[in-house]
Scaffold this motif. Structure first.
Motif, mmCIF file in Angstrom:
data_model
loop_
_atom_site.group_PDB
_atom_site.id
_atom_site.type_symbol
_atom_site.label_atom_id
_atom_site.label_comp_id
_atom_site.label_asym_id
_atom_site.label_seq_id
_atom_site.Cartn_x
_atom_site.Cartn_y
_atom_site.Cartn_z
ATOM 1 N N MET A 55 22.763 104.208 68.057
ATOM 2 C CA MET A 55 23.816 105.338 67.428
ATOM 3 C C MET A 55 24.654 105.598 67.032
ATOM 4 S SD MET A 55 22.969 109.260 67.140
ATOM 5 C CE MET A 55 23.944 110.531 65.522
ATOM 6 N N PRO A 56 25.399 105.128 66.035
ATOM 7 C CA PRO A 56 27.330 104.723 66.002
ATOM 8 C C PRO A 56 28.238 105.726 66.245
ATOM 9 C CG PRO A 56 26.184 104.089 64.293
ATOM 10 C CD PRO A 56 25.222 104.894 64.645
ATOM 11 N N SER A 57 29.294 105.653 67.402
ATOM 12 C CA SER A 57 30.133 106.289 67.839
ATOM 13 C C SER A 57 31.257 107.250 66.779
ATOM 14 C CB SER A 57 31.224 106.220 68.643
ATOM 15 O OG SER A 57 32.204 105.324 68.493
ATOM 16 N N ARG A 58 31.461 108.559 67.218
ATOM 17 C CA ARG A 58 31.691 109.115 65.651
ATOM 18 C C ARG A 58 33.190 108.324 65.516
ATOM 19 N NH1 ARG A 58 31.075 114.456 64.890
ATOM 20 N NH2 ARG A 58 32.529 115.877 64.614
ATOM 21 N N THR A 59 33.712 107.780 65.822
ATOM 22 C CA THR A 59 34.874 106.615 64.976
ATOM 23 C C THR A 59 34.885 106.311 63.955
ATOM 24 O OG1 THR A 59 35.311 105.694 67.666
ATOM 25 C CG2 THR A 59 36.800 107.706 67.250
ATOM 26 N N THR A 60 33.582 105.517 64.734
ATOM 27 C CA THR A 60 33.128 104.444 63.635
ATOM 28 C C THR A 60 32.724 104.936 63.102
ATOM 29 O OG1 THR A 60 32.581 102.965 65.262
ATOM 30 C CG2 THR A 60 31.234 102.309 63.409
ATOM 31 N N LEU A 61 31.734 106.210 62.949
ATOM 32 C CA LEU A 61 31.757 107.007 61.381
ATOM 33 C C LEU A 61 33.219 107.196 60.260
ATOM 34 C CD1 LEU A 61 28.824 109.070 62.200
ATOM 35 C CD2 LEU A 61 28.979 107.028 61.208
ATOM 36 N N GLY A 62 33.394 108.153 61.427
ATOM 37 C CA GLY A 62 34.681 108.581 60.297
ATOM 38 C C GLY A 62 35.914 107.017 59.885
ATOM 39 N N GLY A 63 35.996 106.093 60.929
ATOM 40 C CA GLY A 63 37.021 104.419 60.283
ATOM 41 C C GLY A 63 35.692 104.717 59.210
ATOM 42 N N ILE A 64 34.717 104.249 59.196
ATOM 43 C CA ILE A 64 34.058 104.146 57.805
ATOM 44 C C ILE A 64 34.051 104.997 56.504
ATOM 45 C CG2 ILE A 64 31.744 104.115 56.495
ATOM 46 C CD1 ILE A 64 30.904 103.272 59.420
ATOM 47 N N THR A 65 34.060 106.269 56.850
ATOM 48 C CA THR A 65 34.155 107.529 55.547
ATOM 49 C C THR A 65 35.734 107.207 55.066
ATOM 50 O OG1 THR A 65 33.134 109.163 57.280
ATOM 51 C CG2 THR A 65 34.369 110.144 55.937
ATOM 52 N N MET A 66 36.805 106.927 56.434
ATOM 53 C CA MET A 66 38.588 106.712 55.469
ATOM 54 C C MET A 66 37.805 105.597 54.582
ATOM 55 S SD MET A 66 40.641 107.802 55.386
ATOM 56 C CE MET A 66 42.228 107.113 54.781
ATOM 57 N N LEU A 67 37.273 105.185 54.851
ATOM 58 C CA LEU A 67 37.396 103.316 53.892
ATOM 59 C C LEU A 67 36.932 103.855 52.951
ATOM 60 C CD1 LEU A 67 35.765 99.894 56.613
ATOM 61 C CD2 LEU A 67 38.913 100.806 54.805
ATOM 62 N N TRP A 68 35.467 104.657 53.381
ATOM 63 C CA TRP A 68 35.151 104.779 51.437
ATOM 64 C C TRP A 68 36.204 105.946 50.802
ATOM 65 C CZ3 TRP A 68 31.747 102.601 48.896
ATOM 66 C CH2 TRP A 68 30.027 101.967 49.548
ATOM 67 N N GLU A 69 36.940 106.768 51.580
ATOM 68 C CA GLU A 69 37.611 107.743 50.805
ATOM 69 C C GLU A 69 38.414 106.535 49.855
ATOM 70 O OE1 GLU A 69 38.929 110.948 52.977
ATOM 71 O OE2 GLU A 69 36.980 111.839 52.929
#
Length: 102
Positions: free
Chosen positions: A1-15
């Protein structure tokens, strides 16, 4: 499972991509709604996404993550404000300014 910071970075890229697309939509709307004031060109196409990205990222920085309801309209409004700087004045029509010889 990806770490929380990785998911936050991906979310920021989509935003960030959404902010850029909103800026492009603002530029497209400006050229379609006001063709005499906003002639299509590379400056207009570059200013819309730049304004959207700037407005979205500043709002994201101020409010933090998890506020797309506030950041997305801020991105569009900032893009529209920056695009309005490029608008040419109306030369004719009922809203044109009448200049006197004095």
């Amino acid at each position: 499972m990806p770490s929380r910071t990785t998911l936050g970075g991906i979310t920021m890229l989509w935003e960030a991509a959404a902010y850029t697309v909103l800026g492009l939509l603002a530029a497209y709307a400006a050229t379609r709604l006001f063709p005499l004031r906003f002639p299509p060109g590379p400056l207009l196409v570059a200013t819309g996404p730049a304004g959207g990205l700037t407005g979205g990222l500043v709002t994201y920085t101020v409010l933090g993550a998890g506020h797309p309801v506030a950041t997305l309209p801020a991105a569009f409004i900032t893009a529209a404000a920056l695009l309005s700087v490029l608008a040419k004045p109306a030369k004719r029509g009922r809203h044109a300014k009448i200049r006197s010889a004095t």
